[in-house]
Design a protein around this motif. Structure first.
Motif, PDB file in Angstrom:
ATOM      1  N   ARG A  92      26.391  -3.393 -75.852  1.00  0.00           N
ATOM      2  CA  ARG A  92      25.245  -3.348 -76.658  1.00  0.00           C
ATOM      3  C   ARG A  92      24.724  -4.599 -76.730  1.00  0.00           C
ATOM      4  N   ALA A 140      22.660   1.369 -80.562  1.00  0.00           N
ATOM      5  CA  ALA A 140      23.170   0.360 -81.894  1.00  0.00           C
ATOM      6  C   ALA A 140      22.959   0.602 -82.965  1.00  0.00           C
ATOM      7  N   GLU A 143      25.479   3.698 -83.998  1.00  0.00           N
ATOM      8  CA  GLU A 143      26.778   3.228 -84.079  1.00  0.00           C
ATOM      9  C   GLU A 143      26.953   2.417 -85.153  1.00  0.00           C
ATOM     10  N   LEU A 144      26.089   1.864 -85.744  1.00  0.00           N
ATOM     11  CA  LEU A 144      26.402   0.727 -86.812  1.00  0.00           C
ATOM     12  C   LEU A 144      26.019   1.368 -88.079  1.00  0.00           C
ATOM     13  N   SER A 211      28.828  -3.472 -80.944  1.00  0.00           N
ATOM     14  CA  SER A 211      29.321  -2.163 -81.597  1.00  0.00           C
ATOM     15  C   SER A 211      30.743  -1.824 -81.608  1.00  0.00           C
TER      16      SER A 211
END
Length: 484
Positions: A92, A140, A143-144, A211
Motif C-alpha cells: 500500500r 489502507a 486495514e488500519l 499495512s
C-alpha cells in the motif's frame, strides 16, 4: 519467513481492538487529503467548463467539455487497474507515492494545455493518478481502522472529497474574476492549486506505515507485529488513563491462520471474483456503476446547466457549488455512524433509494419550470446530502467484502467497471443533452439516473453484506487461509 509457510498472527485482532487515538486521526487526515485533491480536480474542471469555451482560453465546445471529463474518467479507470494490481503486489505505502506523483504531473501539465487534444491527454494522466489512489487508499483505510468504526471512518474520508470541491469552487471565484486575473491566465492558475496541494499530501504520507495486514500475508509478520506494537505503545503513552492491553495479552483475541505468499496468481484472482464471490461481485458492480452515473451525470455538467438554463455567469458558477459541496460533506459526517450501528445493508438501501427518489422529484420540478438557480442548487444540496453517503458506501462495500490478498485489485476492478459502465458515458450524454437546450431531454436523463439509484437500492436489499463491526477476516477470509 519463507513463501508458503503456515503462520498464526494476532495482527488483525490487535488492530481491531485499539482504542481511537491521535494515530488514527493522522491516518484520517493523511488519507482524506487524497479525496480533497480529487474533489478539487473535478470541481476545477466543472467550474472551468464555461470559461474554457471562450476564444481567449481553449475555445472548447460543450461536447468537448463533456469529452474531457470522459478522458479524465478513462484515465482514472486505467490508473485504478494498473496501480490496484501494484498495490496488492508491492504494498500500500509504495503505491501511495507513485500515484500521487502521477497526479502531480498530470494536474501541473493541465495548466499548460494549448488545445483540446493536449487538455484531454493531461486530464487523462491526472485521472490515472487519482484512480490509482482509490485502490491504495481504500484498502489502507479498512486495514488500519478498527472494525467497530470502520464504516463511519471510511465514509468520512471518502466524503472529504467535497472539502476539495468547496476549495475548488472558492478558488474559481477568485481566479476567474477578470478584475483580478485576465481570463486567459486565471484558469491556468486554478490547476496550479492542485499541484501545490499534492506536495502537501506527500509530506503527510511519510508517517503512514505499511499495512500490517499486507505485511503479514507477504511473509513479513515480524515487521507487522513491530508496527502494531509501536502503535500500541504510542497509544498507551498518550492515553495514560485508558486501559491499553499489552502486546502479549492475547487471551481474548482470535488468531488469523494463513500461508504466506509473495503474490496471488491470476487464476486464483479470477476464481475468487467470478466464482467464489460472484454475488458480491455483482453487488459491487451495481453499487459502483449506479452511483457513478448518478454523480458524473450531474456534477461534471452542473456548470453548463446553471449557465444554459438559468443564465448564471461563468465566473459566478463556483459560488453555487459551495452549498452543494457542504451538503456532500455533511452527509457522510452525520450519517456515517449509522452504517456501523443500524447496519450496512439497511443504510445503503435507504440512502440509494432516497437519493434516486429525490432526484426524480427535483427533475420534475425543473421540467415544470418552477426552479431558479438558487432553488435548483438547494435541491441538489439536499439530494447529495443523502447521495454522498450512498456513494461513499459503495467504496466501503467493495473494499471490505473481498479477501485481503485481492482487496486493492477488487476495488480497482469494480471502480473501473462501474465507472466505465456508469460514469464515462454520463458526462458525454449529458453534455450533448445540454447542448441541445432541451429541458425535456435533460429531465429524461435525470429520471434515468434516479432509476439506476433505486435499482442499486433493490440489489443491496437483496444481497447486501452485513459487515458492520466485523473484522475484515470474518467478512471475507483470506485466500491464503484455505485448508488451515
Amino acid at each position: 519467513m519463507g513463501n508458503g509457510e503456515a503462520i498464526e498472527s494476532y495482527v488483525p485482532a490487535r488492530l481491531d481492538r485499539m482504542p481511537w487515538s491521535r494515530w488514527h486521526w493522522l491516518i484520517v487526515i493523511s488519507l482524506g487529503a487524497t479525496w480533497i485533491l480529487d474533489g478539487l480536480e473535478v470541481t476545477l474542471a466543472g467550474s472551468l467548463g464555461g470559461i474554457l469555451t471562450r476564444r481567449e482560453t481553449l475555445a472548447l465546445t460543450d461536447t468537448e467539455i463533456g469529452a474531457s471529463a470522459t478522458f479524465y474518467l478513462t484515465g482514472a479507470v486505467i490508473g485504478a487497474l494498473l496501480f490496484g494490481y501494484g498495490t496488492d503486489r508491492f504494498g500500500r505505502k509504495r503505491l501511495f507515492f507513485i500515484t500521487v506523483a502521477v497526479y502531480l504531473i498530470g494536474t501541473a501539465l493541465s495548466a499548460f494545455s494549448w488545445n483540446f487534444a493536449s487538455y484531454a491527454f493531461f486530464r487523462a494522466l491526472t485521472g490515472a493518478g487519482i484512480g490509482g489512489e482509490y485502490a491504495a487508499i481504500n484498502s489502507a483505510i479498512d486495514e488500519l481502522i478498527p472494525a467497530r468504526v470502520r464504516g463511519r471512518v471510511d465514509l468520512m474520508i471518502n466524503g472529504s472529497y467535497w472539502v476539495g470541491a468547496a476549495l475548488g469552487s472558492g478558488a474559481t471565484l477568485l481566479l476567474l474574476d477578470p478584475n483580478r486575473f485576465p481570463i486567459w491566465l486565471g484558469w491556468r492558475f486554478a490547476f496550479g492549486i492542485g499541484a501545490t496541494l499534492g506536495l502537501i499530501v506527500i509530506f503527510f504520507r511519510r508517517w503512514i506505515p505499511e499495512s500490517p495486514r499486507w505485511l503479514m500475508i507477504h511473509g513479513r509478520n515480524p515487521e507487522a507485529e513491530k508496527i502494531v506494537t509501536e502503535v500500541e505503545r504510542k497509544i498507551a503513552a498518550a492515553k495514560s488513563s485508558a486501559v491499553i492491553p499489552t502486546s502479549r495479552d492475547y487471551s481474548d483475541l482470535f488468531t488469523t491462520r494463513i500461508r504466506t505468499r509473495t503474490h496471488t496468481l491470476w487464476q486464483e484472482i479470477w476464481d475468487a471474483i467470478v466464482h467464489e464471490h460472484r454475488r458480491r461481485s455483482f453487488l459491487g458492480f451495481v453499487l459502483m456503476s449506479t452511483q457513478a452515473f448518478f454523480y458524473n451525470a450531474i456534477f461534471f455538467t452542473y456548470a453548463l446547466v446553471l449557465m444554459r438554463f438559468y443564465g448564471v455567469a461563468e465566473q459566478n458558477v463556483g459560488g453555487y457549488l459551495l452549498p452543494f459541496a457542504l451538503g456532500n460533506v455533511l452527509g457522510p459526517l452525520l450519517l456515517g455512524h449509522l452504517f456501523d450501528t443500524i447496519g450496512r445493508k439497511q443504510m445503503i438501501t435507504v440512502t440509494y433509494g432516497l437519493a434516486g427518489i429525490l432526484l426524480a422529484l427535483s427533475g420534475w420540478l425543473f421540467h415544470a419550470g418552477v426552479l431558479t438557480a438558487q432553488t435548483q442548487t438547494l435541491a441538489w444540496t439536499i439530494i447529495f446530502f443523502i447521495a454522498s453517503a450512498a456513494a461513499s458506501s459503495a467504496y466501503l462495500t467493495v473494499s471490505e467484502i473481498f479477501p485481503l490478498e485481492i482487496r486493492a485489485l477488487a476495488i480497482a476492478i469494480f471502480y473501473a467497471a462501474g465507472t466505465l459502465a456508469g460514469g464515462v458515458g454520463a458526462p458525454l450524454l449529458f453534455g450533448w443533452i445540454i447542448g441541445t437546450g432541451s429541458i425535456t431531454a435533460l429531465f429524461a436523463g435525470y429520471l434515468l439516473a434516479a432509476a439506476l439509484m433505486v435499482f442499486g437500492a433493490i440489489v443491496e436489499a437483496w444481497i447486501g453484506v452485513p459487515a458492520e463491526r466485523r473484522s475484515l477476516e470474518h467478512v471475507a477470509p483470506p485466500l491464503s487461509s484455505k485448508g488451515l
